[in-house]
Structure formats: C-alpha cells, structure tokens
Design a protein around this motif. Sequence first.
Motif, short mmCIF file in Angstrom:
data_model
loop_
_atom_site.label_atom_id
_atom_site.label_comp_id
_atom_site.label_asym_id
_atom_site.label_seq_id
_atom_site.Cartn_x
_atom_site.Cartn_y
_atom_site.Cartn_z
N THR A 71 -3.71 -9.83 -2.48
CA THR A 71 -4.21 -8.90 -3.48
C THR A 71 -5.73 -8.98 -3.61
OG1 THR A 71 -3.71 -10.54 -5.21
CG2 THR A 71 -2.07 -8.81 -4.81
N ASP A 72 -6.28 -10.18 -3.39
CA ASP A 72 -7.75 -10.31 -3.39
C ASP A 72 -8.37 -9.50 -2.27
OD1 ASP A 72 -7.80 -11.95 -5.60
OD2 ASP A 72 -7.88 -13.82 -4.46
N VAL A 73 -7.79 -9.58 -1.08
CA VAL A 73 -8.31 -8.85 0.08
C VAL A 73 -8.19 -7.34 -0.14
CG1 VAL A 73 -8.00 -8.40 2.54
CG2 VAL A 73 -7.86 -10.73 1.68
N LEU A 74 -7.08 -6.91 -0.75
CA LEU A 74 -6.87 -5.48 -0.99
C LEU A 74 -7.56 -4.99 -2.25
CD1 LEU A 74 -3.05 -5.23 -0.12
CD2 LEU A 74 -4.98 -4.48 1.29
N ALA A 75 -8.25 -5.90 -2.95
CA ALA A 75 -8.97 -5.56 -4.19
C ALA A 75 -8.05 -4.94 -5.23
CB ALA A 75 -10.14 -4.64 -3.88
N LEU A 76 -6.90 -5.58 -5.44
CA LEU A 76 -5.93 -5.09 -6.41
C LEU A 76 -5.75 -6.12 -7.52
CD1 LEU A 76 -3.16 -3.70 -4.01
CD2 LEU A 76 -4.73 -2.35 -5.41
N PRO A 77 -5.76 -5.70 -8.78
CA PRO A 77 -5.46 -6.63 -9.88
C PRO A 77 -4.04 -7.19 -9.72
CG PRO A 77 -6.36 -4.57 -10.71
CD PRO A 77 -6.07 -4.35 -9.26
N GLN B 78 0.82 -1.22 0.00
CA GLN B 78 0.00 0.00 0.00
C GLN B 78 0.85 1.27 0.00
OE1 GLN B 78 -3.68 -0.41 2.68
NE2 GLN B 78 -2.42 -2.14 3.32
N HIS C 113 -5.11 -1.33 6.76
CA HIS C 113 -5.40 -0.52 5.57
C HIS C 113 -4.91 0.90 5.84
CE1 HIS C 113 -7.92 -3.45 3.32
NE2 HIS C 113 -8.14 -3.92 4.54
#
Length: 360
Positions: free
Chosen positions: A35-41, A12, A172
């Motif tokens: 990356t799924d949890v952070l909603a990042l491609p 982040q 976050h």
Amino acid sequence: MSTICALSIAIQAGVPILTWGPPGVGKTATITMLTDVLALPLEVVLASIREPSDFSGLPVIRKEGVRMEPPAWAHRLAQAGKGVLFLDEISTAPPAVQSALLRVVLERVVGDLALPAGVSVVASANPPEQAVGGWDLSAPLANRFCHLFWSLDVQYWVEGMIGGWSISDLPHLPPVWENSLAKKQALVASFIRHRPHLLLQVPKDEAQAGKAWPSPRSWDMAARLLAAAESVQAEEDVVASLVTGCIGEGTCLEFLAWCRDLDLPDPEEVLANPSRLRLPDRGDQAFAILTAITAAAIGRLTKERWSAAWCVLAQAAEQGKKDIAAVAARKLAAARKPELPLPLKELQEFIPLLQKGGLM
C-alpha cells in the motif's frame, strides 16, 4: 513475487482478496509495504476481536430516524476517497462477525456509509488448523473473495534479510484497463455456454466451501481480473493464480486449457477487414469469436465499427452459424446509438428475432 504481483493487480482492479498462509510468512508486512508503494491509505482491522456492530454499524438516534453509525476507520477511508481496508485474521472471526462482513466485502458498505469505489478490501487468514480458535469461512463470505495462497520465496527472504525489505517493479494498471473487460466477459460467457455445469458448483464439503469455487459472482470477478492482468501483460502464472483464486483450481485448469485451444483472431483485425472472416466448424470457437468481436465493437462504437460488426454477423449467418450469431446480434442491437443507421441488408437474417425482442 508472483503472489505480490497478483495481489497488486487485484487491489487496483477493486476485487476483494483473501490471502491464505501459515503464521509468520509476512502477509501483513507485505500488504503494508504494498500500500505504501501504491500510495494508498491503509486501515487495519483485526476481525477476530471485533463485534458484528463494528461492521454493520451502531444504532444512533437522529431527528430523521435511527442511523447505523460506522466506526472511525470507515470515516477515514471515506474522507480519503481511496485506500485499502485490511481485515486481518479473518479466519478467527466467529460466524456472526463473518455475516456482518458480507456487505463490507462485496458492496463496501459499513453501517449506513458506502465507501468510495477507490477503496479495496484485502483480508488475510491462517488455515483453521493453524489458527487459534479458527473457523472455516462461510460459503457466502468465501465466494466474495479471490483467494491467493502465500508461497514463501526463500531467495526473496534471504535478499530481504541482507539488504532490507522492499517491493519494486509492481504493475500499475493503466487508466483504460477496463476497455478490455467486455471482451473478457464475452470469453467467460463463451466458456460457460460450452460448459454450463461449471457456472455454479457449491462444494458439499464445509472446508472446501470456505475456499474458491465457481459461481456467477466469482466468474464475474475472474473476468475483471483477466482484463486487469492483460492490461499489464502479466505472466501466465500470475493470471493462473488470479483465476484459480476466483473459481478454484480444477475449473481454472479446464478454463485456461479451453482458452489455449480457441486460437481466437484479433477482434480489431476482423473489424478492420470483416469480409475476410471464416468461422471454424467448432460451435464454441465460433461463439467465442463472435461475442469477442461484438464486445470490441460495442466498447468503442463508431459508425464504421457498427457497420463492420453487422457485416461479421451477416457472414456468420451465411456460413451456417445463424443461431450462434443471433446471441451477438441481440447484444449489438441493444447497444445501438440514435445516430447509427440500421444496416438493413446485413440485418435481414435477424429482423424477426430483434422484433420479437423489442429491439426493432
């Protein structure tokens, strides 16, 4: 879980991360879940089977000249505007590929395409002795990463086998996390002023040069991670692993011990009551206090905070710390906004210095 927490903070904060660990401990799977949890491609690139042109770009003739065309994964990240580029098995990438990765890791430039600031770079590596055809990382590439060493948490693994794998309670970063960056940069600068030989120490041993070591670049990364970690009140072991990953274990231990001994006052409390400040006799403590106060004032510069910061510096001069205060005075004067008045009374001690530097 401390390694996962540290990894989340670094992603982040936009600091390139290299995770080290033996095969099979779940580095790749964890980064995918993260990356799924952070909603990042997520774009996974296996560095060991790539050519240098996969990162430096393929030459394509256009009307305007030759363009270094990036691969499809770079275009996808650019279109998304954010994401994670995961360079897997980087320790098995040959030296030519490592050289091509230099701009990708540090500047996020692939061919002629600059990736958005929201794209973070994460790499993973097995120790050379545990990798097929492994190579030591080159010193220039290694120094572009924060190195995190993967620890196998047996309890986490047991719980995952029984109940399924998941990542929860990730920190976050708040939108304003960079507000404390100037304060952390001032802290790092104060330490280097006290220990100048630790600004740059390139290991002579090739294997050690492929890990974390102090340089102006890695100190800057450490300051950035300190600010990010503070914004989420990260645990001490997380902070230590992040700083160690940038500058190496020995330097980190010395830096953190020095920080603990400083006993710095809250800059905001000092700016609220500047007349109450009494500087310690130790020069490194006084320097760290003044640079932290100046950085805090500049970070949110109002007429009141501008005047309070000059009051602090004037008091420092009266208390026999004029030489130390002069460094902070130059920085504060350079940050002046047109609408801020010159506090001539507090400036008296510093006018010749500021005139010489072209700041008055």
